[in-house]
Design an enzyme around this catalytic site. Structure first.
Site, PDB file in Angstrom:
ATOM      1  NE  ARG A  87      -0.487   0.288   4.954  1.00 53.75           N
ATOM      2  CZ  ARG A  87      -1.237   0.154   5.914  1.00 53.75           C
ATOM      3  NH1 ARG A  87      -1.864   1.083   6.261  1.00 53.75           N
ATOM      4  NH2 ARG A  87      -0.855  -0.065   7.267  1.00 53.75           N
ATOM      5  CG  ASP A 119      -7.253  -1.399   1.859  1.00 53.49           C
ATOM      6  OD1 ASP A 119      -6.529  -1.354   2.311  1.00 53.49           O
ATOM      7  OD2 ASP A 119      -8.705  -1.009   2.537  1.00 53.49           O
ATOM      8  CG  ASP A 243       7.959  -6.548   7.847  1.00 50.02           C
ATOM      9  OD1 ASP A 243       7.871  -8.010   8.416  1.00 50.02           O
ATOM     10  OD2 ASP A 243       6.846  -6.148   7.030  1.00 50.02           O
TER      11      ASP A 243
HETATM   12  P1  AMP Z   1       3.165  -3.828   8.200  1.00 45.69           P
HETATM   13  O1  AMP Z   1       2.469  -4.771   9.348  1.00 45.69           O
HETATM   14  O2  AMP Z   1       2.279  -2.296   7.965  1.00 45.69           O
HETATM   15  O3  AMP Z   1       4.365  -3.092   8.227  1.00 45.69           O
HETATM   16  O4  AMP Z   1       2.882  -4.178   7.111  1.00 45.69           O
HETATM   17  C1  AMP Z   1       3.130  -5.421   7.114  1.00 45.69           C
HETATM   18  C2  AMP Z   1       3.119  -5.721   5.037  1.00 45.69           C
HETATM   19  O5  AMP Z   1       1.316  -5.685   4.528  1.00 45.69           O
HETATM   20  C3  AMP Z   1       3.512  -5.134   3.950  1.00 45.69           C
HETATM   21  O6  AMP Z   1       4.160  -6.012   3.055  1.00 45.69           O
HETATM   22  C4  AMP Z   1       2.543  -4.235   4.061  1.00 45.69           C
HETATM   23  O7  AMP Z   1       2.714  -3.125   2.499  1.00 45.69           O
HETATM   24  C5  AMP Z   1       0.818  -4.286   4.207  1.00 45.69           C
HETATM   25  N1  AMP Z   1       0.186  -4.673   4.220  1.00 45.69           N
HETATM   26  C6  AMP Z   1      -0.668  -3.967   5.717  1.00 45.69           C
HETATM   27  N2  AMP Z   1      -1.976  -3.283   5.363  1.00 45.69           N
HETATM   28  C7  AMP Z   1      -2.095  -3.123   4.247  1.00 45.69           C
HETATM   29  C8  AMP Z   1      -3.072  -2.870   3.069  1.00 45.69           C
HETATM   30  N3  AMP Z   1      -4.088  -2.001   3.248  1.00 45.69           N
HETATM   31  N4  AMP Z   1      -3.701  -2.972   1.839  1.00 45.69           N
HETATM   32  C9  AMP Z   1      -2.130  -3.822   1.128  1.00 45.69           C
HETATM   33  N5  AMP Z   1      -1.207  -4.543   2.375  1.00 45.69           N
HETATM   34  C10 AMP Z   1      -0.772  -3.864   3.058  1.00 45.69           C
HETATM   35 MG    MG Z   2       5.987  -2.005   7.010  1.00 39.34          MG
END
Ligand code: AMP
Ligand code: MG
Length: 469
Positions: A87, A119, A243
């Site tokens: 996203r 999304d 990540d």
């Molecule tokens: P995060 O927990 O924010 O570090 O995200 C972990 C992974 O989930 C990353 O690859 C983000 O891009 C993906 N991600 C988190 N929220 C969304 C979303 N609403 N739509 C698409 N990908 C998401």
């Molecule tokens: Mg992240």
């Protein structure tokens, strides 16, 4: 509006990313814009409604090279072979007036090939939380990504709580290289890409490093400095997945993060962290674990494996001691000690144990030390007085402990209940609490707005930050 792009990531092999534009939104409106940061980046903004079009992703600025980055990662210790910007869109890089190269990234900018079930969007709450908290971290002097803009989209998105207003954050980072960026090529056995990435990271962040093991050493040092900086301010990151571990050593990805009110080593804020993996006091262990994953990935490109394993093992094993040393100098400064000695660890641990026992407020207790108000933070005041007598003895030789403490212990941090109330107001169209918090948090070592120092009352406490970002 002109953004002086100077892109380097987009010249890396195609396998590193997917080129695509952000997905336009209905009616972009600027919620917050960081003029000071824009000046550092050399971005001239005239009309904010025009800037809102750009930072919502509706207009692609000249010379941008928009792309979604590929990476993998361990999430809560479990391997996920492919994540990537699900996203987010990297618009490109700029070299600031300070000579530093930085990424400009839109977050919440629509689906990408890496969105999996998501999304591609973000709602206003987490966007404003990241904006406010990352800028507060910066003002505290903690390495962090920064926030350039928050734009509301005029669209609703769906989360557990129901329909919520969408928003896009413009995030600025020294880079978005993560441990997971290395992991994906190592796991796929793509050694050439791994070598290219390693050289890129060295050139960009640690130009003095000679090869992968030197890079590992540099990243470990950066992380070993970062985590004690968090802890010295009572900060819990909440999602220290690989990540979300920055190669540049910045705090990145503000999800279920929080500054502690009442001190407890085992404090957890993320609603999904049921095992306490990312609890306050476990953050050093996790940083070491994350660096061990980086070591494993980096080794995959070295021909003499045995020698590399030996060297990497030594680097990783040296990390806890590095963290402890940085922890000691950070915390010693908080009690007015400029040149700590080993025995100060006991003095600090004693104070923290008393604070934990009595549920003392982390920020306010340190800020009050050395004043008559300090003992009021404790239930067992005799125990505190006894500690304070020892402490006074210890700091006698210090030139100016009070001055050191005043510039080390903030008067104000973004307390969770204030952040939640700010979000609630913003959703209702009132940005005044956001402005008020931003203003006070910009000079955290000065008492400008004492009401913001108050810890939550029992019904104001926000026990968890939900992951519905
Ligand atoms: P995060 O927990 O924010 O570090 O995200 C972990 C992974 O989930 C990353 O690859 C983000 O891009 C993906 N991600 C988190 N929220 C969304 C979303 N609403 N739509 C698409 N990908 C998401
Ligand atoms: Mg992240």
């Amino acid at each position: 509006m002109q953004i002086p792009f100077d892109n380097s990531y987009a010249s890396l092999p195609d396998a590193f990313y997917t080129r695509l534009n952000a997905t336009p939104v209905k009616t972009p409106q600027m919620l917050a814009f960081n003029h000071d940061l824009a000046a550092v980046l050399g971005i001239e903004v005239g009309d904010l409604s025009e800037a809102a079009q750009v930072f919502a992703g509706n207009e692609t600025p000249d010379n941008a090279a928009p792309l979604a980055q590929l990476y993998a990662g361990h999430q809560f210790g479990n391997w996920n072979p492919q994540l990537g910007d699900g996203r987010a869109i990297l618009l490109g890089e700029v070299i600031g007036t300070d000579g530093i190269r930085r990424d400009i990234q839109l977050k919440g900018s629509g689906p990408t090939p890496y969105s999996r079930m998501g999304d591609g969007r973000a709602w206003m709450g987490p966007v404003l939380r990241e904006y406010l908290v990352s800028e507060a971290m910066h003002a505290l002097g903690i390495p962090t990504t920064r926030a350039l803009a928050a734009v509301s989209t005029g669209e609703s998105i769906w989360r557990e709580q129901g329909a919520l207003p969408g928003a896009v954050l413009t995030r600025v980072a020294r880079s978005h290289l993560r441990v997971g960026t290395f992991q994906i090529f190592a796991a796929r056995g793509e050694v050439e890409h791994l070598k290219t990435l390693t050289q890129y990271a060295i050139d960009r962040h640690y130009p003095e490093a000679q090869g992968p093991m030197d890079l590992l050493r540099a990243v470990c040092s950066a992380q070993a400095a970062l985590i004690p900086a968090w802890m010295a301010h009572g900060f819990i990151h909440g999602v220290m997945n690989t990540d979300n571990a920055s190669i540049a050593g910045e705090t990145i990805d503000y999800g279920p993060c929080a500054f502690m009110d009442a001190f407890a080593q085992n404090r957890v804020f993320s609603s999904i962290d049921q095992m306490g993996r990312y609890a306050f006091g476990n953050q050093p262990n996790i940083a070491v674990w994350n660096m061990a994953q980086l070591a494993t990935a980096l080794i995959a490109q070295v021909d003499d494996r045995d020698a590399a394993v030996e060297e990497a093992t030594a680097i990783i094993h040296a990390m806890p001691e590095q963290i402890e040393a940085n922890w000691l100098s950070r915390f010693a400064a908080k009690i007015g000690i400029s040149t700590p000695i080993a025995a100060d660890v006991k003095l600090l641990e004693h104070l923290l144990a008393l604070m934990q026992e009595d549920g003392a407020d982390f920020t306010n207790t340190f800020r009050a030390l050395g004043t008559d108000a300090a003992r009021e933070h404790f239930v067992d005041r005799e125990a505190f007085d006894a500690w304070a007598a020892n402490w006074q003895d210890r700091i006698k030789a210090e030139p100016d402990p009070q001055a050191l403490m005043k510039r080390t212990n903030p008067a104000v941090v973004p307390r969770n209940h204030r952040v939640e109330a700010m979000i609630e107001a913003a959703v209702a169209g009132d940005m005044a609490p956001f402005e008020r918090l931003s203003k006070a948090l910009a000079t955290p070592f000065t008492e400008t707005d004492p009401d913001l120092h108050r810890p939550p009352t029992s019904d104001e406490i926000v026990p968890a930050t939900f992951c519905g970002t």
